[in-house]
Write a protein that holds these residues in place. Structure first.
Motif: not given
Lengths: 600, 399
Positions: B215-236
C-alpha cells in the motif's frame, strides 16, 4: 560500604526496591536482601549479587513498604546470615545499615540475653530497637533511643511490623530522600531512585526521618524541622549502559563529552584566564606557602599529576598525601596552607576525615568532586565540580580525565593570581585543555590497535608502567586500572627508579608500558626503555614523536603539551579494559572492590 | 492490522564513503546538521510519531552512535542495537534486527531527514489496512536517481531501481516502510545477492509485490539527504531556516568578553563553543561543541565540527571544518565555483569553499581554493595556497 534503599508509597514495594538495588549494586555486591513490611515483616536475603537474590524472590507481593540492601563486607564474610536486612529475635524490626558501628561488641554484651544470628555489627541495631519497644517506647522514640547508643558512622533505615512508616537516621554515612508522585524513597545515593524522581532532600548528620503515607517528617534535636526539597539536574539516562558491554568502556568513550563539560565556559584562551566560581582572593593566594592535595586511589593519581603542574606552573610548593595517611603537621602555617580534597563521590570516608583534620587545624579547604550535594561539599570552604556526569564502573576512567582537567584549570587560576604564570604560558596550557576532547577522540578512534596489543600481551606474567614527571602519575594510574579489573600484577614506577630495584622483575614476559610524550621527559626515559629492552621485555610506548624509536608497539599521541600524558592514559585505560575483557573478568564489579569507599 | 506494539528499525550501519574524509571516523548518520546528527532527526521524527521502541542497526563505527544515543532515555524511549558486522546491503541490515523484533515494524533510513507525519501516516495506514506492507512514496523532479514507483488505481504495480532512459513515472520510493515481520523477513530469505554481492531491501519489495500488494502512502514533506559533502551546507541552511534548532541555542563567549561578536540569527552556536572578540558569524553557519572561533574571524555558511579551532582573522566561506581541525590565523577560504572529483566522477558544485578533514591542521595565512578537500589529519604549512585533493595524513609544505 553498602547501598541501602527504602520505599513507602502506592506501588508494589518489591519491584521498586529490587530495581533500586540493581542501580546501587556498584556500592557493594557480595550479598543483598529486602524486607517487606505489613502487619508482619517478610525478609529475603542471600549472599551474592542482586541477581542471586532475585532467584529467591516471589514474582510479586502486595506490600507497599519495603527496604533493601546491597552489601560490601566489613564485619563478617558474605554469607546469607550476614546479609541485610537484620531483624530482632521476633522478626518485628528489620534494619538495613551502611557504615560501621564501632561499639557493637559492647552493645552485644549488653544484649547478651538475646540471640544473635550473624557476625555483623549491624545486628545490634534491631535488637536495641526491639528492647526499647519492649520498654514501652513508641516506634519513633525507640529508633531514636537505639541510635543514641550507637557509636561510629551509619545510615540506617528501619521498618517495624504493624507500623506503616519507615524510620531513618544518618550519622556520617550518606542518606538521601526522594519525593515522587508514587511515594517516598530513601537511598544511599540518588541512583537508587533516579528513575522515579529528581526531587530530593539531603539529611544532615543526626537527623531522624520518618516517612509515612503523608510523606517525610524530619526531626533534628527532637524538634520537627522544615527541610528543603531540591531538584537534581542529573538525568537517569546518563547512568545506563546503552549498547555497551560494560559501563567502563562506555565511560571511556564518554570522555570527550565529559571533558567538554568540564572546561565549558571556564577558559578564555585568548587572554589566558580561567573562570571558576570559587572564592580564592588574590591576597590569600599571594601569601600561600603550600597546597596540600589529599585523595585516595585514582583521585590520588590525578592529584599527583596536578601537583607537578602546581609546582611548575603556579610556583607553589605542593604536596600530595594519601587521605588515610593525612595529618596536619604542626610546623605548617594553617593560614598559608590550602588543602584540596579530590574525590569523585564526595563521600570517600578517608578523604572526608582528612579534610576535617585540615579544617580543624584552621586551613582553608577546597573540594574537587563530581557529585552535587555530596557530604564533602558541605564540609569545605569551596567546591569545584568536575562535571563528568555519573560514573558507574568501579574503575574510574572519565572522572580521572575530568579531575586532572579541573585541577589544571585551578593551577592556571592560582598561577595567574599569584603572578607566577605569564598570560602567554597560561594561554598555551588552556589551548592544550581545549584540545583535550579532540585528542582523546583520536585515541578512541584507534581502539582496534589497542585491542590487538592487548591480545598479544594479555597472558604476560606482569605489567610495568613507567614514565617521568606527568608520565609518572599516568604510570601509577595505568597500573592501578589494570590490576583493578584484570587482577594481573601491574606496577607503575618513575622511569628512573627501575634500575634501583624493579628491574630485577623484568623478563621477556613482562611488557613495559612507557609514557614517552611531552610533559614526561621522553629523552630521559628512553635510556630506561633501552634497559628493559636489553632484558628482552617488550615495550609498548605512547609517543608524541612517532619517528622516535624502535618499540614493539607505538601509540601516537597528538601534540598537546602538558596534557599529552593525560591523553596517553586513554590508551592505558583501553589496554586495561581489553586485557580484562579477554580474560572474562567482571569489569564493572571487580572482586573485593566498591565504587565509593565510605569506610575508613 | 496488528494490535501488537510496533518497533521502528532505523538502518544506520552504512559508512558513506562518498563523504570521505568526514566519514573516516564516523558513520554517515552521525554527520552533524545544525549540531545534531542526521540520525537524531530520524529518531526525533519516530519518537514524535509516538513510537517508543527503536532498534538501530549499526555497524561501521558503531561506538559513535551508541555513545550518542545510549539506551534512549534522553528521548524517553527504549533503544536497542543490532549489529551488522559486514555491510552487505539494506536487506541484510534489516535481517540483523530480526532476533530483537516481535511484531510489526517500521523501517527508515538513518541518514535522511524526514517529518514525523510520514511515520504517523505509514503507521496509521498499516494499522488500518490488512496489507503486509506499506511504503511512503513521493514526487521527484529527478526520479531516475531513485526507486521509481508505478501506480495503477492507487496500487503499486512496479518498482524499478534507478531506471535507465525515460522514467516510467515521477513517483519514487521515499524509504519509509511498515511491514508485517513475517512477510518482510520471509521475503528477505528468498533473496539472492545482487551483482555487488549485497542484499537490497528494494529487491525484497519486489518479492512482496509479486506475492501481494504494497500500500502506498503519499508524502511530500521534508526529505533531506546528504549525498555529497557540499549537501551538508545546503541541508544545514534548510534546517537553520526552519529554525527548529532554536530550542537549545546558547551562545557562550567565554569569561568576560570585551567585544561582543556579531552572530546572525540564522546561525547556530552550541553551548560550549566560544567566539572571540569582533568575530562575525554569518547566516547558515553552525559552530559545534567546544569549537573555538578566534577574534576577528569571519565565517559564512559553514559548518564547524566539535573541537575545531579557527585562528584569529580567518575568513571562511561555504566550508566544512572537521572535528578537532585547526585553521591557522588569517587563513582564507574564498569559495566559488569548482570542480571536485570523487571516486573518478567529476562534480561541479556551486558555492563550495572546501572541506578540512578531522584533525587536519592548516597553517596561518593559507589560501584554500574553492572545492579543495583536505584529508583527515593532513597538514598544510603556513602561507601555502592549496587546491584539489590532499590525501589523509599528507603534509603539504611550501612550494
Amino acid at each position: 560500604m553498602c547501598g541501602i534503599i527504602g520505599y513507602l508509597g502506592d506501588d508494589e514495594a518489591l519491584s521498586v526496591v529490587t530495581a533500586g538495588l540493581a542501580n546501587l549494586e556498584y556500592r557493594g555486591y557480595d550479598s543483598a536482601g529486602v524486607a517487606l513490611g505489613d502487619t508482619e515483616l517478610t525478609v529475603y536475603k542471600r549472599a551474592g549479587e542482586v541477581d542471586a537474590l532475585t532467584e529467591i524472590l516471589p514474582e510479586s507481593t502486595s506490600h507497599t513498604r519495603g527496604i533493601g540492601h546491597t552489601r560490601w563486607s566489613t564485619h563478617g564474610p558474605p554469607t546469607d546470615a550476614n546479609a541485610h536486612p537484620h531483624t530482632d529475635e521476633a522478626g518485628r524490626v528489620a534494619v538495613v545499615h551502611n557504615g560501621i558501628i564501632e561499639n557493637y561488641e559492647q552493645l552485644r554484651e549488653r544484649l547478651s540475653d538475646r540471640t544473635f544470628t550473624s557476625e555483623t555489627d549491624t545486628e545490634v541495631i534491631p535488637h536495641l530497637i526491639a528492647a526499647e519497644l519492649d520498654a514501652g517506647k513508641s516506634p519513633k522514640e525507640a529508633v531514636k533511643a537505639a541510635a543514641a547508643q550507637l557509636e561510629g558512622s551509619y545510615a540506617i533505615v528501619v521498618t517495624i511490623a504493624g507500623v506503616d512508616s519507615l524510620f531513618a537516621i544518618r550519622e556520617g554515612s550518606p542518606l538521601i530522600i526522594g519525593h515522587a508522585e508514587n511515594g517516598t524513597f530513601l537511598g544511599s545515593d540518588v541512583t537508587a531512585f533516579l528513575d522515579h524522581t529528581q526531587q530530593v532532600t539531603y539529611l544532615a548528620d543526626g537527623d531522624l526521618a520518618v516517612i509515612d503515607r503523608d510523606g517525610l517528617s524530619v526531626y533534628r534535636n527532637g524538634e520537627l524541622v522544615d527541610v528543603a526539597v531540591e531538584e537534581l539536574d542529573w538525568e537517569a539516562d546518563a547512568a545506563e549502559k546503552g549498547g555497551y558491554d560494560h559501563y567502563m568502556r562506555k565511560e571511556i568513550h564518554e570522555q570527550p563529552r565529559a571533558l567538554r563539560q568540564t572546561i565549558s565556559g571556564r577558559l578564555d584562551t585568548d587572554r589566558g584566564r580561567v573562570a571558576l566560581d570559587i572564592d580564592l582572593p588574590t591576597e590569600y593566594l599571594e601569601s600561600l606557602e603550600e597546597i596540600q592535595l589529599v585523595a585516595c586511589g585514582t583521585s590520588y593519581y590525578a592529584s599527583v599529576y596536578a601537583a607537578d603542574l602546581f609546582e611548575s606552573l603556579a610556583d607553589v610548593r605542593t604536596t600530595v598525601e594519601v587521605a588515610s595517611e593525612y595529618e596536619f603537621s604542626t610546623n605548617r602555617d594553617p593560614w598559608r596552607t590550602l588543602v584540596v580534597a579530590v574525590t569523585q563521590s564526595g563521600e570517600t570516608a578517608d578523604t572526608l576525615s582528612a579534610i576535617r583534620t585540615a579544617a580543624r587545624a584552621g586551613a582553608r579547604t577546597l573540594a574537587v568532586t563530581n557529585t552535587l550535594g555530596s557530604t564533602i561539599t558541605r564540609e569545605v570552604d569551596d567546591t569545584v565540580f568536575i562535571r563528568a556526569g555519573p560514573e558507574i564502573g568501579v574503575a574510574a576512567t572519565k572522572t580521572f580525565a575530568s579531575q586532572v582537567a579541573t585541577l589544571a584549570l585551578l593551577v592556571v587560576l592560582v598561577g595567574r593570581k599569584r603572578g607566577a604564570l605569564s598570560s602567554e604560558r597560561a594561554t598555551s596550557v588552556l589551548d592544550s585543555l581545549r584540545g583535550l576532547p579532540g585528542a582523546v577522540q583520536q585515541i578512541l578512534d584507534r581502539e582496534d590497535t589497542v585491542l590487538e596489543t592487548a591480545e598479544t600481551y594479555a597472558d604476560s606474567d606482569a605489567f610495568f608502567f613507567i614514565g617521568r614527571r606527568l608520565g609518572r602519575a599516568v604510570s601509577l594510574e595505568g597500573a592501578l586500572k589494570l590490576k583493578e579489573i584484570s587482577y594481573d600484577h601491574a606496577e607503575g614506577f618513575p622511569a628512573g627508579e627501575l634500575k634501583h630495584g624493579p628491574l630485577a622483575l623484568v623478563t621477556e614476559n613482562t611488557p613495559v608500558l612507557a609514557v614517552l610524550t611531552d610533559g614526561a621527559r621522553p629523552e630521559a626515559t628512553l635510556p630506561n626503555v633501552r634497559e628493559v629492552q636489553a632484558r628482552d621485555a617488550p615495550v609498548i610506548g605512547a609517543v608524541s614523536d612517532t619517528e622516535a624509536s624502535a618499540l614493539d608497539v607505538t601509540f601516537p599521541v597528538p601534540d598537546l603539551g602538558v596534557m599529552e600524558p593525560l591523553v596517553t592514559n586513554v590508551y592505558w585505560q583501553l589496554f586495561a579494559y581489553h586485557v580484562a575483557n579477554l580474560k572474562g573478568r567482571s569489569i564493572d564489579k571487580p572482586r573485593n572492590l566498591a565504587k565509593s569507599v565510605t569506610v575508613e | 492490522m496488528s494490535e501488537q506494539e510496533v518497533t521502528a528499525v532505523i538502518l544506520a550501519a552504512g559508512e558513506g564513503r562518498r563523504l570521505a574524509p568526514l566519514t573516516n571516523r564516523r558513520p554517515k548518520p552521525m554527520l552533524p546538521v545544525a549540531n545534531k546528527p542526521l540520525l537524531e532527526y530520524v529518531v526525533d521524527a519516530v519518537v514524535a510519531a509516538g513510537i517508543d521502541r527503536l532498534v538501530l542497526v549499526v555497524g561501521y563505527q558503531r561506538d559513535r552512535i551508541q555513545t550518542h544515543f545510549g539506551d534512549g532515555d534522553e528521548w524517553n524511549v527504549e533503544i536497542q542495537y543490532a549489529v551488522q558486522k559486514k555491510q552487505l546491503g539494506t536487506a541484510h541490515a534489516l535481517e540483523q534486527a530480526k532476533s530483537v523484533i516481535d511484531g510489526p515494524l517500521l523501517v527508515l533510513n538513518g541518514d535522511r531527514i524526514i517529518d514525523p507525519t510520514v511515520v504517523e501516516e505509514v503507521h496509521a495506514e498499516f494499522t488500518e489496512t490488512a496489507d503486509p506492507a506499506v511504503m511512503a512514496i513521493r514526487r521527484s523532479s529527478d526520479p531516475s536517481s531513485y526507486g521509481v514507483v508505478t501506480l495503477e488505481d492507487r496500487a503499486i504495480t512496479d518498482i524499478v531501481e534507478k531506471p535507465v532512459g525515460d522514467s516510467p513515472s515521477q513517483l519514487i520510493n521515499a524509504g519509509v516502510y511498515a511491514f508485517e515481520s513475517e512477510a518482510i523477513f520471509d521475503a528477505i530469505d528468498t533473496l539472492s545477492p545482487g551483482p555487488d554481492g549485497e542484499y537490497q531491501l528494494t529487491d525484497a519489495l519486489t518479492v512482496l509485490l509479486a506475492d501481494g500488494s504494497i500500500t502506498p502512502v503519499r508524502y511530500d514533506g521534508r526529505w533531506l539527504d546528504v549525498s555529497h559533502l557540499w549537501d551538508l551546507l545546503t541541508v544545514t541552511g534548510r534546517i537553520l531556516d526552519s529554525s527548529e534548532t532554536a530550542d537549545d541555542t546558547g551562545v557562550s563567549t567565554g569569561p568576560e568578553q570585551p567585544t561582543t561578536p556579531i552572530i546572525n540569527e540564522n546561525a547556530y552556536l552550541s553551548e560550549t563553543a566560544t567566539v572571540g572578540a569582533n568575530a562575525v558569524i554569518g547566516r547558515g553557519t553552525v559552530v559545534g561543541e567546544n569549537a573555538h572561533i578566534g577574534p576577528n574571524v569571519t565565517i559564512e555558511r559553514s559548518v564547524i565540527f566539535p573541537d575545531a579551532r579557527i585562528g584569529a582573522g580567518a575568513v571562511l566561506r561555504d566550508c566544512i571544518v572537521g572535528a578537532n581541525a585547526r585553521v591557522g590565523d588569517n587563513a582564507t577560504v574564498p569559495s566559488g565555483d569548482s570542480t571536485v572529483v570523487i571516486d573518478g566522477t567529476a562534480y561541479h558544485p556551486t558555492g563550495f569553499g572546501g572541506v578540512f578533514g578531522d584533525n587536519a591542521s592548516v597553517g596561518g595565512g593559507v589560501t584554500v581554493e574553492p572545492g579543495t578537500l583536505i584529508g583527515d589529519t593532513a597538514t598544510v604549512a603556513p602561507g601555502v595556497t592549496v587546491g584539489g585533493l590532499i590525501a589523509d595524513f599528507e603534509t603539504v609544505r611550501r612550494g
